[in-house]
Design an enzyme around this catalytic site. Structure first.
Site, PDB file in Angstrom:
ATOM      1  N   VAL A  31       0.840  -1.205   0.000  1.00 34.94           N
ATOM      2  CA  VAL A  31       0.000   0.000   0.000  1.00 34.94           C
ATOM      3  C   VAL A  31       0.875   1.255   0.000  1.00 34.94           C
ATOM      4  O   VAL A  31       0.521   2.259  -0.634  1.00 34.94           O
ATOM      5  CB  VAL A  31      -0.988  -0.021   1.184  1.00 34.94           C
ATOM      6  N   THR A  32       2.036   1.190   0.634  1.00 34.07           N
ATOM      7  CA  THR A  32       2.986   2.306   0.576  1.00 34.07           C
ATOM      8  C   THR A  32       3.388   2.582  -0.870  1.00 34.07           C
ATOM      9  O   THR A  32       3.428   3.742  -1.310  1.00 34.07           O
ATOM     10  CB  THR A  32       4.245   2.002   1.420  1.00 34.07           C
ATOM     11  N   ASP A  65      -1.355   6.850   2.450  1.00 27.68           N
ATOM     12  CA  ASP A  65      -0.128   6.945   3.238  1.00 27.68           C
ATOM     13  C   ASP A  65      -0.430   6.765   4.724  1.00 27.68           C
ATOM     14  O   ASP A  65       0.399   6.233   5.464  1.00 27.68           O
ATOM     15  CB  ASP A  65       0.545   8.297   2.969  1.00 27.68           C
ATOM     16  N   ASP A  68      -1.393   2.801   5.243  1.00 24.34           N
ATOM     17  CA  ASP A  68      -0.325   1.801   5.300  1.00 24.34           C
ATOM     18  C   ASP A  68       0.236   1.653   6.713  1.00 24.34           C
ATOM     19  O   ASP A  68       0.516   0.542   7.175  1.00 24.34           O
ATOM     20  CB  ASP A  68       0.778   2.063   4.267  1.00 24.34           C
ATOM     21  N   GLY A  69       0.389   2.770   7.424  1.00 20.91           N
ATOM     22  CA  GLY A  69       0.874   2.704   8.804  1.00 20.91           C
ATOM     23  C   GLY A  69      -0.101   1.977   9.711  1.00 20.91           C
ATOM     24  O   GLY A  69       0.295   1.174  10.564  1.00 20.91           O
ATOM     25  N   ARG A  73       0.483  -1.529  11.881  1.00 22.84           N
ATOM     26  CA  ARG A  73       0.223  -1.666  13.315  1.00 22.84           C
ATOM     27  C   ARG A  73      -0.864  -2.711  13.585  1.00 22.84           C
ATOM     28  O   ARG A  73      -0.737  -3.518  14.510  1.00 22.84           O
ATOM     29  CB  ARG A  73      -0.166  -0.301  13.900  1.00 22.84           C
ATOM     30  N   ASP A  86       8.290   4.614   3.552  1.00 22.26           N
ATOM     31  CA  ASP A  86       7.194   5.557   3.707  1.00 22.26           C
ATOM     32  C   ASP A  86       7.694   7.000   3.702  1.00 22.26           C
ATOM     33  O   ASP A  86       7.192   7.841   2.949  1.00 22.26           O
ATOM     34  CB  ASP A  86       6.454   5.240   5.012  1.00 22.26           C
ATOM     35  N   ASP A  90       7.244   9.824   0.668  1.00 26.85           N
ATOM     36  CA  ASP A  90       6.558  11.086   0.966  1.00 26.85           C
ATOM     37  C   ASP A  90       7.324  12.272   0.388  1.00 26.85           C
ATOM     38  O   ASP A  90       6.743  13.163  -0.230  1.00 26.85           O
ATOM     39  CB  ASP A  90       6.415  11.280   2.481  1.00 26.85           C
TER      40      ASP A  90
END
Length: 196
Positions: A31-32, A65, A68-69, A73, A86, A90
């Site tokens: 996804v990143t 963005d 994805d984080g 997690r 990531d 950015d």
């Protein structure tokens, strides 16, 4: 500032999207990469006079963005590599917007202001990343996320203003520079307070 204080408002949709992608078998790093490709396409759209669509695509990349984080997690797959990927992507997306606008507006004054803006972003990000690396403070992210006047959302707002109001590029670039410098100084003062 908005990321720190407003994240709770959008977090349910971020988590729901993250779970959807996890259920579809996607990884956070995948996804990143998708967010990166979407973000780069925003630059192309802006260059080809599709500023409104480009800005919408830029915001979609920003949403992904954040997703994805959350995916990392939620699935307990956070990694140093994912963080590096990531943060690097950015900056490349942001540089892409500046390059697209610089190619469209090769006026010396605008190019000089873009150079100063790029330096101010480097200044602010250097403090942010260095404090994150050396601080003992913890956050939900993989490093200490230092709050500030301009966080990711404010950056997106300012990049959007640059893209949408290109007849006022000088004004909005100067505003962006001032916000970045103030953010850098704010983070530097906090760094002095917590690290001295």
């Amino acid at each position: 500032m908005l990321d720190t204080h407003g994240r709770a408002l959008v977090q349910p949709s971020i988590q729901a999207t993250a779970q959807f992608f996890i259920n579809k078998g996607l990884s956070a790093n995948q996804v990143t990469v998708i967010a990166f490709l979407v973000g780069i396409s925003a630059s192309v759209l802006i260059y080809f006079n599709q500023a409104i669509i480009g800005v919408l695509v830029l915001w979609l990349s920003g949403f992904l963005d954040a997703v994805d984080g959350s995916m990392a997690r939620q699935s307990k797959t956070t990694s140093g590599w994912g963080t590096v990927l990531d943060v690097t992507f950015d900056r490349v997306v942001e540089a892409g917007i500046l390059i697209a606008l610089a190619l469209k507006h090769p006026d010396v004054q605008i190019l000089f202001l873009f150079l100063v803006l790029a330096i101010s972003i480097i200044f602010t990000m250097t403090i942010f990343l260095t404090v994150g690396a050396v601080s003992d403070k913890q956050s939900a992210k993989s490093f200490y996320y230092q709050p500030g006047l301009a966080e990711r959302t404010e950056g997106f707002i300012l990049f959007s203003l640059l893209a949408l109001f290109q007849s006022q590029l000088i004004l909005w670039t100067i505003v962006f520079i001032i916000v970045e410098i103030l953010t850098g100084l704010q983070r530097l003062l906090e760094a002095y307070r917590i690290l001295k």
